[in-house]
Design a protein around this motif. Structure first.
Motif, PDB file in Angstrom:
ATOM      1  N   VAL A 141       0.864  -1.183   0.000  1.00  0.00           N
ATOM      2  CA  VAL A 141       0.000   0.000   0.000  1.00  0.00           C
ATOM      3  C   VAL A 141       0.894   1.224   0.000  1.00  0.00           C
ATOM      4  CG1 VAL A 141      -1.757   1.295   1.254  1.00  0.00           C
ATOM      5  CG2 VAL A 141      -1.837  -1.202   1.222  1.00  0.00           C
ATOM      6  N   GLU A 142       0.764   2.033  -1.041  1.00  0.00           N
ATOM      7  CA  GLU A 142       1.572   3.248  -1.156  1.00  0.00           C
ATOM      8  C   GLU A 142       0.878   4.426  -0.494  1.00  0.00           C
ATOM      9  OE1 GLU A 142       2.504   5.811  -4.905  1.00  0.00           O
ATOM     10  OE2 GLU A 142       3.984   4.188  -4.747  1.00  0.00           O
ATOM     11  N   ARG A 143      -0.434   4.559  -0.758  1.00  0.00           N
ATOM     12  CA  ARG A 143      -1.191   5.630  -0.109  1.00  0.00           C
ATOM     13  C   ARG A 143      -2.678   5.298  -0.170  1.00  0.00           C
ATOM     14  NH1 ARG A 143       0.468   7.844  -5.062  1.00  0.00           N
ATOM     15  NH2 ARG A 143      -1.230   8.696  -6.297  1.00  0.00           N
ATOM     16  N   ILE A 144      -3.452   5.992   0.657  1.00  0.00           N
ATOM     17  CA  ILE A 144      -4.907   5.838   0.690  1.00  0.00           C
ATOM     18  C   ILE A 144      -5.504   7.221   0.474  1.00  0.00           C
ATOM     19  CG2 ILE A 144      -6.889   5.171   2.085  1.00  0.00           C
ATOM     20  CD1 ILE A 144      -4.997   3.265   3.606  1.00  0.00           C
ATOM     21  N   VAL A 145      -6.265   7.371  -0.610  1.00  0.00           N
ATOM     22  CA  VAL A 145      -6.830   8.666  -0.977  1.00  0.00           C
ATOM     23  C   VAL A 145      -8.330   8.522  -1.153  1.00  0.00           C
ATOM     24  CG1 VAL A 145      -6.784  10.526  -2.672  1.00  0.00           C
ATOM     25  CG2 VAL A 145      -4.706   9.255  -2.184  1.00  0.00           C
ATOM     26  N   GLU A 146      -9.098   9.208  -0.307  1.00  0.00           N
ATOM     27  CA  GLU A 146     -10.557   9.259  -0.399  1.00  0.00           C
ATOM     28  C   GLU A 146     -11.167   7.863  -0.552  1.00  0.00           C
ATOM     29  OE1 GLU A 146     -11.714  11.974  -3.459  1.00  0.00           O
ATOM     30  OE2 GLU A 146     -10.553  13.604  -2.613  1.00  0.00           O
ATOM     31  N   GLY A 147     -10.759   6.935   0.258  1.00  0.00           N
ATOM     32  CA  GLY A 147     -11.320   5.592   0.229  1.00  0.00           C
ATOM     33  C   GLY A 147     -10.737   4.692  -0.832  1.00  0.00           C
ATOM     34  N   SER A 148      -9.802   5.168  -1.634  1.00  0.00           N
ATOM     35  CA  SER A 148      -9.130   4.354  -2.641  1.00  0.00           C
ATOM     36  C   SER A 148      -7.751   3.972  -2.145  1.00  0.00           C
ATOM     37  CB  SER A 148      -8.956   5.143  -3.941  1.00  0.00           C
ATOM     38  OG  SER A 148     -10.053   4.995  -4.765  1.00  0.00           O
ATOM     39  N   VAL A 149      -7.467   2.677  -2.251  1.00  0.00           N
ATOM     40  CA  VAL A 149      -6.156   2.179  -1.850  1.00  0.00           C
ATOM     41  C   VAL A 149      -5.287   2.093  -3.102  1.00  0.00           C
ATOM     42  CG1 VAL A 149      -4.912   0.247  -0.836  1.00  0.00           C
ATOM     43  CG2 VAL A 149      -7.168   0.878   0.045  1.00  0.00           C
ATOM     44  N   ILE A 150      -4.145   2.743  -3.074  1.00  0.00           N
ATOM     45  CA  ILE A 150      -3.225   2.747  -4.206  1.00  0.00           C
ATOM     46  C   ILE A 150      -2.024   1.901  -3.826  1.00  0.00           C
ATOM     47  CG2 ILE A 150      -1.798   4.177  -5.710  1.00  0.00           C
ATOM     48  CD1 ILE A 150      -3.922   6.428  -5.006  1.00  0.00           C
ATOM     49  N   VAL A 151      -1.731   0.889  -4.669  1.00  0.00           N
ATOM     50  CA  VAL A 151      -0.664  -0.056  -4.358  1.00  0.00           C
ATOM     51  C   VAL A 151       0.425   0.020  -5.417  1.00  0.00           C
ATOM     52  CG1 VAL A 151      -2.189  -1.633  -3.146  1.00  0.00           C
ATOM     53  CG2 VAL A 151      -1.793  -1.971  -5.572  1.00  0.00           C
ATOM     54  N   ARG A 152       1.613  -0.490  -5.018  1.00  0.00           N
ATOM     55  CA  ARG A 152       2.752  -0.566  -5.914  1.00  0.00           C
ATOM     56  C   ARG A 152       3.336  -1.968  -5.804  1.00  0.00           C
ATOM     57  NH1 ARG A 152       5.519   3.217  -8.583  1.00  0.00           N
ATOM     58  NH2 ARG A 152       4.552   4.949  -7.504  1.00  0.00           N
ATOM     59  N   LYS A 153       3.840  -2.493  -6.901  1.00  0.00           N
ATOM     60  CA  LYS A 153       4.429  -3.827  -6.917  1.00  0.00           C
ATOM     61  C   LYS A 153       5.691  -3.832  -6.054  1.00  0.00           C
ATOM     62  CE  LYS A 153       6.033  -5.065 -10.920  1.00  0.00           C
ATOM     63  NZ  LYS A 153       6.265  -5.627 -12.253  1.00  0.00           N
ATOM     64  N   ILE A 154       5.845  -4.920  -5.279  1.00  0.00           N
ATOM     65  CA  ILE A 154       7.041  -5.089  -4.453  1.00  0.00           C
ATOM     66  C   ILE A 154       8.085  -5.813  -5.291  1.00  0.00           C
ATOM     67  CG2 ILE A 154       8.028  -6.159  -2.398  1.00  0.00           C
ATOM     68  CD1 ILE A 154       5.279  -6.004  -1.123  1.00  0.00           C
ATOM     69  N   ASN A 155       9.255  -5.235  -5.431  1.00  0.00           N
ATOM     70  CA  ASN A 155      10.355  -5.870  -6.157  1.00  0.00           C
ATOM     71  C   ASN A 155      11.279  -6.523  -5.152  1.00  0.00           C
ATOM     72  OD1 ASN A 155       9.491  -4.969  -8.694  1.00  0.00           O
ATOM     73  ND2 ASN A 155      10.404  -2.964  -8.316  1.00  0.00           N
ATOM     74  N   HIS A 156      11.428  -7.849  -5.227  1.00  0.00           N
ATOM     75  CA  HIS A 156      12.293  -8.587  -4.302  1.00  0.00           C
ATOM     76  C   HIS A 156      13.648  -8.784  -4.907  1.00  0.00           C
ATOM     77  CE1 HIS A 156       9.366  -9.809  -1.194  1.00  0.00           C
ATOM     78  NE2 HIS A 156       8.530  -9.465  -2.150  1.00  0.00           N
TER      79      HIS A 156
END
Length: 156
Positions: A141-156
Motif C-alpha cells: 500500500v503506497e497511499r490511501i486517498v478518499e477511500g481508494s487504496v493505491i498499491v505498488r508492486k514489491i520488487n524482491h
C-alpha cells in the motif's frame, strides 16, 4: 350546446394533463385520457362548428396546455410536492478494515490500473500506481486517498 361540450372536453383534458405531468408522471391512464379529450375537442370543433372554430379550438387548447403548465410550475403546489432532501454522506469502502500505508498483500486479480488485492486478510478493490500488475504479485500500500487504496508492486 356544442361550445359547452368543447369547453368541457378542453377543461377535462387540461385537468387530466396536470394530473399526468405533476402527480403521476409516466404514460398512464390520465395522460391517455387527457390526449383523447383534447384531440376529440378539436375534432368535434372542426366537425360541428367548422374550420374557423376548429382552428380557434386548436389554438385555445395549445395555449391552455402552456398556460396551465406555467401556472402550475409557478404555484406553491410544486414546492409542496418536490423533494428537498439531499444526500450528504459518502460510502467508505474501507470502514472497519485495518489497512494502512506500507501494509503488504497479494494481487488477487490482474491490476489493469484497478483490480482486487488481498491485504491483511481482506480482499478489496485497489488501484495500481505502477500500471499493469499481474495476479499473485506481491503489492504494498503506497497511499490511501478518499477511500481508494493505491498499491505498488514489491520488487524482491
Amino acid at each position: 350546446m356544442e361550445i359547452f361540450i368543447i369547453i368541457a372536453l378542453i377543461l377535462a383534458g387540461l385537468l387530466l394533463f396536470i394530473v399526468e405531468v405533476f402527480l403521476i408522471p409516466g404514460i398512464s391512464i390520465a395522460g391517455i385520457a387527457s390526449a383523447i379529450c383534447l384531440l376529440y375537442a378539436n375534432y368535434y370543433a372542426f366537425d360541428a362548428l367548422g374550420v374557423t372554430a376548429g382552428f380557434i379550438t386548436l389554438v385555445a387548447s395549445g395555449i391552455g396546455v402552456v398556460v396551465v403548465t406555467a401556472w402550475f410550475m409557478h404555484s406553491k403546489t410544486v414546492d409542496k410536492l418536490s423533494l428537498k432532501k439531499t444526500l450528504d454522506y459518502k460510502i467508505d469502502p474501507l470502514k472497519g478494515l485495518d489497512i494502512n500505508v506500507d501494509d503488504e498483500g497479494v494481487a488477487v486479480t490482474r491490476l489493469a490500473l484497478i483490480g482486487n488485492a488481498e491485504i491483511n486478510g481482506h480482499i478489496i478493490e485497489v488501484r495500481s500506481a505502477d500500471g499493469l500488475i499481474d495476479e499473485k504479485t506481491p503489492v504494498r500500500v503506497e497511499r490511501i486517498v478518499e477511500g481508494s487504496v493505491i498499491v505498488r508492486k514489491i520488487n524482491h
